[in-house]
Design an enzyme around this catalytic site. Sequence first.
Site, PDB file in Angstrom:
ATOM      1  N   ARG A 137       0.732  -1.417  -0.056  1.00  0.00           N
ATOM      2  CA  ARG A 137       0.008  -0.099  -0.140  1.00  0.00           C
ATOM      3  C   ARG A 137       0.789   1.144   0.011  1.00  0.00           C
ATOM      4  O   ARG A 137       1.716   1.441   0.754  1.00  0.00           O
ATOM      5  CB  ARG A 137      -1.011   0.142   1.235  1.00  0.00           C
ATOM      6  CG  ARG A 137      -1.789   1.345   1.695  1.00  0.00           C
ATOM      7  CD  ARG A 137      -2.951   1.347   0.848  1.00  0.00           C
ATOM      8  NE  ARG A 137      -3.745   2.531   0.702  1.00  0.00           N
ATOM      9  CZ  ARG A 137      -4.734   3.039   1.470  1.00  0.00           C
ATOM     10  NH1 ARG A 137      -4.974   1.991   2.407  1.00  0.00           N
ATOM     11  NH2 ARG A 137      -5.320   4.085   1.380  1.00  0.00           N
ATOM     12  N   ARG A 174      -6.659  -0.220  -3.943  1.00  0.00           N
ATOM     13  CA  ARG A 174      -5.846  -0.438  -3.113  1.00  0.00           C
ATOM     14  C   ARG A 174      -5.500  -1.974  -2.791  1.00  0.00           C
ATOM     15  O   ARG A 174      -6.436  -2.504  -3.030  1.00  0.00           O
ATOM     16  CB  ARG A 174      -6.042   0.127  -1.642  1.00  0.00           C
ATOM     17  CG  ARG A 174      -7.255  -0.070  -0.772  1.00  0.00           C
ATOM     18  CD  ARG A 174      -8.084   0.883  -0.287  1.00  0.00           C
ATOM     19  NE  ARG A 174      -8.270   2.093  -0.852  1.00  0.00           N
ATOM     20  CZ  ARG A 174      -8.505   3.188  -0.266  1.00  0.00           C
ATOM     21  NH1 ARG A 174      -8.801   3.166   0.922  1.00  0.00           N
ATOM     22  NH2 ARG A 174      -8.747   4.224  -0.908  1.00  0.00           N
ATOM     23  N   ASP A 180      -6.260  -1.927   2.869  1.00  0.00           N
ATOM     24  CA  ASP A 180      -6.584  -0.950   3.610  1.00  0.00           C
ATOM     25  C   ASP A 180      -6.903  -1.208   5.334  1.00  0.00           C
ATOM     26  O   ASP A 180      -7.778  -2.268   5.301  1.00  0.00           O
ATOM     27  CB  ASP A 180      -7.954  -0.110   3.175  1.00  0.00           C
ATOM     28  CG  ASP A 180      -8.107   1.012   3.938  1.00  0.00           C
ATOM     29  OD1 ASP A 180      -7.550   1.901   4.340  1.00  0.00           O
ATOM     30  OD2 ASP A 180      -9.485   1.521   3.699  1.00  0.00           O
ATOM     31  N   ASP A 225      -8.273  -0.037   8.596  1.00  0.00           N
ATOM     32  CA  ASP A 225      -8.712   0.917   9.619  1.00  0.00           C
ATOM     33  C   ASP A 225      -8.963   0.664  11.098  1.00  0.00           C
ATOM     34  O   ASP A 225      -9.654  -0.370  11.224  1.00  0.00           O
ATOM     35  CB  ASP A 225     -10.110   1.439   8.982  1.00  0.00           C
ATOM     36  CG  ASP A 225     -10.248   2.308   7.572  1.00  0.00           C
ATOM     37  OD1 ASP A 225      -8.942   2.976   7.407  1.00  0.00           O
ATOM     38  OD2 ASP A 225     -10.947   2.045   6.899  1.00  0.00           O
TER      39      ASP A 225
END
Length: 164
Positions: free
Chosen positions: A86, A97, A100, A102
């Site tokens: 990434r 992407r 990811d 989070d």
Amino acid sequence: MTRPIIVFVGLGGNLGDAVATLRSAVQALAGLPETRLLRASSLYRTPAWGLERQADFINGVAMLETQLPARPLLEALLAVERDFGRQREAASRWGPRTLDLDLLLYGDAVIAEPGLQVPHPHLHERAFALVPLLEIAPDILIPGQGRARDALSNLDISAIESLG
């Protein structure tokens, strides 16, 4: 020694073999220092959100127990993203992407610092995060928002496909 905190990390990706990437990323999360994997949701295929002209995303959520403070945990998540190729600087917001990660929830903490917002500021409006979150934590509360189940009841989940 700090008391362990239960945290939830959203995983997503739509480049390459996203299913394999997310499965490997869950194992990478399990290997973070002072952290152990408690549960991982099924993976879900979801239409791209925000920038819609791209491949569907694969999404999931991992439940971890960690002794890392929130900022070092976030830095560790960003390092895992980089390990999987990434490049946040080059990626457009909501664009394709490889991975990811989070930080969705950090215990019941509410944190508002530059670059670190917990709970994730859009968690309550993103079915692609709520569906896997509720799979592994059906009674979870989102601090400042209420029950995640109530937030999901206001969203359209018809396009989310479980991959098992």
